[in-house]
Design an enzyme around this catalytic site. Structure first.
Site, short mmCIF file in Angstrom:
data_model
loop_
_atom_site.label_atom_id
_atom_site.label_comp_id
_atom_site.label_asym_id
_atom_site.label_seq_id
_atom_site.Cartn_x
_atom_site.Cartn_y
_atom_site.Cartn_z
N GLU A 79 0.71 -1.34 -0.02
CA GLU A 79 0.07 0.06 0.07
C GLU A 79 0.84 1.41 0.01
OE1 GLU A 79 -3.93 -2.01 2.24
OE2 GLU A 79 -2.59 -0.48 3.43
N HIS A 137 -10.18 0.92 0.21
CA HIS A 137 -10.77 0.03 1.27
C HIS A 137 -12.15 0.05 1.27
CE1 HIS A 137 -6.67 1.08 2.72
NE2 HIS A 137 -6.67 0.21 3.59
#
Length: 299
Positions: free
Chosen positions: A157, A190
């Site tokens: 990420e 997310h």
């Protein structure tokens, strides 16, 4: 002749604005594409198994690793020459030696200060003793879920959403704006957890509430992470902060009530103290000069 020169100057300025606009549009498009590519890599495998199944985790490790490998080349394609004149691709990615140790230590100290309350709870509950046991670390590295949460997720990420996206955003946005725009994509990414929650049996409303909450705090953390990357000029700074945060998890404020009154007072005080200290120390402790950050030193 004078009119022609003036017209030419105006035309040149308009052309430059148009090119800058296109470059900015391309940069933002590239970031959006990387966001979708990252999330898509998690679902490229058709399976009925849960996200925590070893087979699912291994497959996602492979697909995410492919995105990590391709992302820098994708970023390089959209970088303008003037951006590269300020620093080569490795510097843009935050891969450099000067200030490396300082960036790592500073990032961990700042994040630990922010988590002073939860760390106090761990100390009072005796959780800290577990970290001194070698068997804890050995067993953790054998657990694929632990490796995903504490290592692979932060690494992938931060690499995609910070190292590869921030240089693109900084081409057309002010640093302060880029610090908050980039994390929005990180937070939106997310939202894919909605599918995971639904698959686990949650109703749509609950899954949406949980995912919205995740979007909120991941976006806030993303802004902090982007700020660390921008100020230190190091990839390792947001990576260290991300790993620490994933290890600590979101603070469980309800757990405070189970401690004795004096310990509760100490915990609550340290929650407040940690946040105040973090706010006061964030800017001076991330002064770009400390890390020899000449790429974004003006920020």
């Amino acid at each position: 002749m004078a009119i022609f020169i003036r017209f030419n100057n105006i035309f040149s300025k308009l052309l430059k604005l148009a090119l800058d606009y296109n470059a900015c549009a391309y940069s933002i498009f590239a970031c959006i594409f990387l966001t979708f590519a990252y999330v898509a890599s998690l679902y490229v495998w058709r399976t009925e198994l849960s996200r925590d199944h070893p087979s699912t985790i291994k497959r996602r490790f492979f697909s995410v690793s492919c995105i990590m490998f391709l992302a820098p080349f994708f970023m390089r394609f959209f970088l303008k020459e003037e951006t590269l004149n300020r620093g080569d691709v490795f510097q843009q990615l935050g891969l450099r030696l000067p200030g490396l140790i300082a960036a790592s230590i500073t990032s961990l100290i700042l994040t630990a200060i922010l988590f002073l309350g939860p760390l106090t709870m761990q100390f009072l509950s005796g959780t800290w003793k577990i970290y001194t046991e070698p068997t804890y670390w050995v067993s953790s590295w054998k657990d694929l879920t632990w490796v995903r949460n504490h290592f692979m997720a932060p690494l992938s990420e931060e690499w995609v959403f910070r190292a590869c996206m921030m240089p693109l955003l900084l081409q057309c946005l002010e640093p302060f704006t880029a610090v908050f725009v980039g994390p929005l994509l990180f937070g939106i990414a997310h939202f894919h957890h909605i599918f995971e929650k639904r698959k686990a049996g949650f109703d749509l409303k609950t899954a949406l509430i949980v995912s919205t909450f995740q979007f909120t705090y991941t976006s806030l953390f993303g802004a902090y992470s982007a700020y660390l990357f921008l100020r230190t000029g190091h990839f390792v700074a947001p990576l260290a902060a991300h790993m620490f945060c994933n290890h600590m998890g979101f603070p469980d404020f309800l757990e405070i009530r189970y401690y004795p009154s004096m310990e509760r007072l100490a915990i609550i005080s340290n929650f407040v103290l940690g946040f105040i200290l973090w706010c006061c120390l964030l800017t001076p402790m991330t002064n770009p000069y400390i890390f020899d950050n000449r790429l974004h030193w003006e920020t």
